[in-house]
Scaffold this active site. Structure first.
Site, PDB file in Angstrom:
ATOM      1  N   ARG A 121      69.929 -19.523  43.183  1.00 29.05           N
ATOM      2  CA  ARG A 121      68.408 -18.748  43.087  1.00 29.05           C
ATOM      3  C   ARG A 121      69.789 -17.174  43.370  1.00 29.05           C
ATOM      4  NH1 ARG A 121      65.132 -15.889  48.596  1.00 29.05           N
ATOM      5  NH2 ARG A 121      63.917 -17.610  47.330  1.00 29.05           N
ATOM      6  N   HIS A 148      59.977 -17.959  40.163  1.00 26.17           N
ATOM      7  CA  HIS A 148      59.961 -18.516  41.291  1.00 26.17           C
ATOM      8  C   HIS A 148      59.089 -19.839  41.121  1.00 26.17           C
ATOM      9  CE1 HIS A 148      61.367 -19.173  44.548  1.00 26.17           C
ATOM     10  NE2 HIS A 148      60.159 -18.488  45.927  1.00 26.17           N
ATOM     11  N   GLN A 151      57.653 -21.642  44.730  1.00 23.99           N
ATOM     12  CA  GLN A 151      56.330 -21.050  44.715  1.00 23.99           C
ATOM     13  C   GLN A 151      56.028 -21.262  44.579  1.00 23.99           C
ATOM     14  OE1 GLN A 151      57.311 -19.068  47.555  1.00 23.99           O
ATOM     15  NE2 GLN A 151      55.242 -18.966  47.987  1.00 23.99           N
ATOM     16  N   ASP A 243      52.607 -10.017  47.301  1.00 25.81           N
ATOM     17  CA  ASP A 243      53.865 -10.212  47.732  1.00 25.81           C
ATOM     18  C   ASP A 243      54.305  -8.977  48.397  1.00 25.81           C
ATOM     19  OD1 ASP A 243      56.608 -10.744  47.423  1.00 25.81           O
ATOM     20  OD2 ASP A 243      56.587 -11.565  45.833  1.00 25.81           O
ATOM     21  N   CYS A 282      53.680 -15.022  49.727  1.00 21.29           N
ATOM     22  CA  CYS A 282      54.937 -15.748  49.432  1.00 21.29           C
ATOM     23  C   CYS A 282      55.512 -15.895  50.433  1.00 21.29           C
ATOM     24  CB  CYS A 282      54.933 -16.185  48.248  1.00 21.29           C
ATOM     25  SG  CYS A 282      55.776 -14.082  47.866  1.00 21.29           S
ATOM     26  N   ARG A 310      56.234 -25.599  50.772  1.00 22.88           N
ATOM     27  CA  ARG A 310      57.808 -25.216  49.806  1.00 22.88           C
ATOM     28  C   ARG A 310      58.419 -26.617  49.816  1.00 22.88           C
ATOM     29  NH1 ARG A 310      59.909 -20.154  48.671  1.00 22.88           N
ATOM     30  NH2 ARG A 310      61.696 -21.901  47.198  1.00 22.88           N
TER      31      ARG A 310
HETATM   32  N1   CP Z   1      59.287 -17.268  49.515  1.00 25.55           N
HETATM   33  C1   CP Z   1      60.276 -16.962  49.486  1.00 25.55           C
HETATM   34  O1   CP Z   1      60.907 -17.641  48.626  1.00 25.55           O
HETATM   35  O2   CP Z   1      61.216 -17.011  50.979  1.00 25.55           O
HETATM   36  P1   CP Z   1      62.265 -16.973  51.039  1.00 25.55           P
HETATM   37  O3   CP Z   1      62.951 -15.582  50.003  1.00 25.55           O
HETATM   38  O4   CP Z   1      62.744 -16.871  52.608  1.00 25.55           O
HETATM   39  O5   CP Z   1      63.469 -18.455  50.795  1.00 25.55           O
END
Ligand code: CP
Length: 330
Positions: A121, A148, A151, A243, A282, A310
């Site tokens: 990430r 992403h 997701q 989002d 998300c 997820r």
């Molecule tokens: N939706 C998502 O990626 O959540 P986090 O940022 O908590 O990993």
């Protein structure tokens, strides 16, 4: 989440998932199918009081490098690796020499000598591409400013659970044309959805991503539309999705909330969608900002199913990209 430029790195690598475009239709079908089987097996094991243990990653270590905060992605990847019999190694850039100036390429080369996959990430897509270029093990995008993919895989599984199909399902995303919107555009188009994005002026998704999604939609018999007209986007939709209005890393940008107010996912917007429409987000969510409490906590909401999914899709993706052997029967 956030919006950013298109990836310029090569798409091919040792099983890398740099962006949503790295997953073709056949791969997504396999991942969703396996994710469903793994979910059933896990639920049965928990109901029976048995341990959730598989061995596809036995003897394998997966580095989880997080340069930004995370609840869902980090925890679900760690649980996924553990339940597949592997070892998860969570790392922040501050813990690595990366935080003291070691290059991303040297970090990738070194980690590749120790671990069997790297989940990253990060901020700009170029950081992920640089890591993937220099890594000899699969690199999986766990969110970049551009995309992403994990997701969107969970979102597709949630939609498939709800409607029994993906082809032709109308998904209306309202809000920032960010990384989540990009992932939904590309992966939704790949799977033949009718993906509609409604965004405030000045917050459109990347045109290159929209063009890629349109190409994929044409091939898959799907549809992609991008508009500032929120009512047109949600009319008769099967699912509404939003989002946060301010993504990670954009906290210091000029206040944009006023422009986003007409794009709030609330009961009035939901009333314009199909009667059976579901609400997706998300997470993390800001109730009263991009989504009303009534929408996210109401009977149409599937946000916690999304979050659970997820875990299952990432397990399936890890099996697909870095298992010792293919998954046996669940
Ligand atoms: N939706 C998502 O990626 O959540 P986090 O940022 O908590 O990993």
């Amino acid at each position: 989440m956030s919006s950013a430029r298109t990836s310029t790195g090569p798409a091919v690598g040792p099983g890398h998932v740099r962006t949503s475009a790295d997953l073709d239709r056949a791969t997504i079908v396999r991942v969703l199918s396996l994710a469903g089987r793994l979910r059933e097996e896990r639920r049965q094991a928990i109901a029976d009081g048995r341990p959730v243990v598989r061995d596809e990653l036995a003897g394998r270590t997966v580095a989880l490098v997080f340069e930004k905060p995370s609840t869902r992605t980090r925890v679900s990847f760690q649980v996924a690796v553990t339940e597949l019999g592997g070892a998860a190694l969570p790392l922040s850039s501050a813990e690595l020499q990366l935080g003291r100036g070691e290059t991303i390429a040297d970090t990738a080369a070194v980690l590749s000598r120790y671990v069997h996959a790297i989940v990253l990430r990060t901020f700009g897509q170029e950081r992920l591409d640089e890591l993937a270029d220099a890594a000899s093990v699969p690199v999986i995008n766990a969110l970049s400013d551009l995309d992403h993919p994990c997701q969107a895989l969970a979102d597709l599984l949630t939609l498939q659970d709800e409607f029994g199909r993906l082809q032709g399902v109308a998904l209306a995303y309202v809000g920032d044309g960010n990384n989540v919107a990009h992932a939904l555009l590309v992966m939704g188009a790949t799977m033949g959805l009718d993906v509609r994005v409604a965004h405030p002026e000045g917050h459109a998704p990347d045109p290159a991503i929209v063009a890629e999604a349109a190409r994929r939609a044409e091939a898959a018999g799907g549809r992609v539309s991008v508009t500032t007209d929120v009512d047109a986007a949600v009319e008769g939709a099967d699912a509404l999705y939003t989002d946060v209005w301010v993504s990670m890393g954009q906290e210091d940008a000029p206040d944009r909330r006023e422009a986003f107010v007409p794009y709030r996912l609330d009961e009035a917007l939901l009333a314009r969608a199909a009667e059976h429409a579901i609400v997706l987000h998300c997470l993390p969510a800001h109730r009263g900002e991009e989504i009303s409490g009534g929408a996210i906590d109401g009977p149409s909401s599937r946000v916690f199913d999304q979050a659970e999914n997820r875990l299952h899709v990432q397990k399936a993706l890890l099996v697909e990209r870095c298992a010792v052997r293919p998954a046996g029967p669940a």
